[in-house]
Design an enzyme around this catalytic site. Structure first.
Site, PDB file in Angstrom:
ATOM      1  N   CYS A  51       0.968  -1.324  -0.081  1.00 22.16           N
ATOM      2  CA  CYS A  51       0.128  -0.054  -0.452  1.00 22.16           C
ATOM      3  C   CYS A  51       1.188   0.905  -0.444  1.00 22.16           C
ATOM      4  O   CYS A  51       0.178   2.139  -0.292  1.00 22.16           O
ATOM      5  CB  CYS A  51      -0.937   0.035   0.930  1.00 22.16           C
ATOM      6  SG  CYS A  51       0.241   0.059   2.704  1.00 22.16           S
ATOM      7  N   SER A 110       9.874   2.799   6.263  1.00 25.93           N
ATOM      8  CA  SER A 110       8.329   2.015   5.589  1.00 25.93           C
ATOM      9  C   SER A 110       7.568   3.821   6.803  1.00 25.93           C
ATOM     10  O   SER A 110       8.297   4.293   7.084  1.00 25.93           O
ATOM     11  CB  SER A 110       7.958   0.936   7.156  1.00 25.93           C
ATOM     12  OG  SER A 110       7.760   0.232   6.756  1.00 25.93           O
ATOM     13  N   GLY A 190     -13.631  -5.658   5.156  1.00 21.90           N
ATOM     14  CA  GLY A 190     -12.708  -6.293   4.280  1.00 21.90           C
ATOM     15  C   GLY A 190     -12.500  -7.504   5.224  1.00 21.90           C
ATOM     16  O   GLY A 190     -12.643  -7.720   6.685  1.00 21.90           O
TER      17      GLY A 190
END
Length: 432
Positions: A51, A110, A190
């Protein structure tokens, strides 16, 4: 041949561009990797798509040509302008590439420093290329060390502990907005890994959680894994739930928005929607009263706080990455030396064998003395080669290693011992 990495992440492109660059299926990944490998200088490819980043990890005999070719293929795939992508791309080669890869694997690059998902995602990307035959010994070696480095960072620091993920960051933001979260309803769309993490953090923060998914059975199975009750609703109830639920977090792998102007209801309550999927699940053009929508990039304030709190630990981690990057290249050079040292002894033993047999045949020595004479000759060879072998191993740590290796190989007529090199396997691949 050099290691080459083309990197696009939250650091150099926004979420709109990351959506277009993301690879949402194995078929897309395989098709793209095949196209890259059609370019002559590019050898071995691992494609990581998450993502927050797209990383293309390769080996190349012409870094400049490979980089342009890869970015051209990305431009075609994404529909983005080549010059824009080329200007934005972070292009790393050789030691820079290795340092970057180790930083990525160790979750230092990250959005949320220390997040625990990235090393697993990198292992999955590597397994995919390995299974398809798109990478071999050179990529295996650098991956071996990347996972080893990530393990050392986890063991030496506290970066991998606590709530460190995009999911936990979204929940932290929701908690900060809501204040008292006890009994406040939250909807999770989800039923995958990211949704599981989201539900876990929502429960620990006191929210009353409902899961909704197109796969009802998968959602029900996920709900049963938690110690507290988690509601599961059919996907047909999406609009009704969006209207009456204050907090919603969506994390599906859909390649297009699942919440659009057509199914996004208005409401008289304040609502906060968090879209942690890339591509985004929520149409960016939705504008409703009493609604605030947050994407991954909107969580930067909490990420910055995370950075400051973990700054000292990150400093230690970067020290490990730098040290292991140097160790990796020393290790690579030692792999060049080992076959040479081995072959020096093999060649010496071959000469002993030939000369002893010839001496017996001509009657210079008795066959009964063969074993003792062989031992004597081997002792001479071992003592004679001890110092050159030691010097060769020392040279493996110096810049002139490649030149010396080539010279010695040519001088003695040695070929590279590929069997010896291929014995190095990725010991950390099966570990999470």
């Amino acid at each position: 041949m050099s290691y080459l990495i083309i990197s696009f992440s939250h650091k150099n492109i926004d979420i709109k561009m990351r959506e277009k660059l993301s690879f949402n299926s194995d078929e897309d990944k395989e098709r793209f990797i095949k196209q890259i490998l059609e370019n002559e200088p590019t050898k071995e490819v691992v494609l990581l798509s998450t993502c927050n980043r797209v990383e293309i990890i390769t080996r190349s005999s012409n870094v400049k040509q490979s980089a342009r070719n890869i970015i051209e293929k990305l431009a075609t795939y994404s529909g983005l302008d080549f010059e824009l992508l080329y200007d934005r791309a972070d292009i790393y080669d050789n030691d820079g590439a290795v340092h970057h890869l180790f930083s990525v694997a160790s979750a230092l690059d990250s959005l949320v420093i220390g997040e625990t998902q990235i090393v697993g995602q990198l292992k999955d990307a590597f397994r995919f290329s390995q299974a398809k035959g798109y990478c071999s010994s050179n990529i295996t070696r650098v991956m071996h060390y990347a996972f080893k480095c990530a393990a050392q960072v986890r063991n030496a620091t506290s970066l991998g502990t606590g709530s460190v993920s995009v999911a936990s960051t979204a929940v932290a933001k929701a908690k900060d907005i809501i204040g008292n979260t006890k009994g406040v309803k939250a909807l999770v769309i989800g039923a995958g890994e990211m949704s599981e993490l989201t539900v876990k953090h929502l429960i620990s923060s006191g929210f009353d959680v409902t899961i909704i998914s197109r796969d009802m059975k998968k959602a029900q199975n996920l709900a049963t894994t938690f110690e507290v009750h988690v509601n599961v609703e059919p996907y047909s109830e999406l609009s009704n739930l969006l209207a009456k639920t204050p907090v919603m977090i969506t994390a599906t792998s859909a390649p297009y928005p699942i919440i659009t102007k057509d199914n996004a209801p208005s409401s008289n309550i304040n609502r906060y929607w968090f879209d942690i999927a890339v591509p985004r699940d929520i149409d960016e053009n939705i504008s409703l009263s009493n609604l605030e929508v947050y994407s991954v990039d909107d969580l930067q304030d909490i990420v910055n706080e995370n950075m400051s709190l973990r700054a000292e630990q990150a400093k230690t981690a970067y020290g490990i990455v730098s040290r292991m990057s140097l160790e990796f290249f020393e290790w690579l050079k030692s792999l060049e030396i080992e076959p040479i040292v081995k072959n020096l002894y093999v060649k010496g033993n071959d000469i002993i064998d030939k000369k002893v047999k010839n001496a017996i045949k001509k009657g210079y020595i008795s066959a009964s003395d063969e074993e003792n004479i062989r031992k004597l000759c081997q002792t001479v060879i071992t003592e004679y080669l001890h110092q050159p072998s030691k010097q060769l191993k020392d040279i493996s740590k110096n810049m002139e290693c490649d030149l010396v290796v080539g010279t010695v190989q040519n001088m003695f007529g040695f070929n590279n011992d590929s069997n010896l090199r291929n014995k190095y396997k990725c010991d950390h691949l099966s570990k999470n």
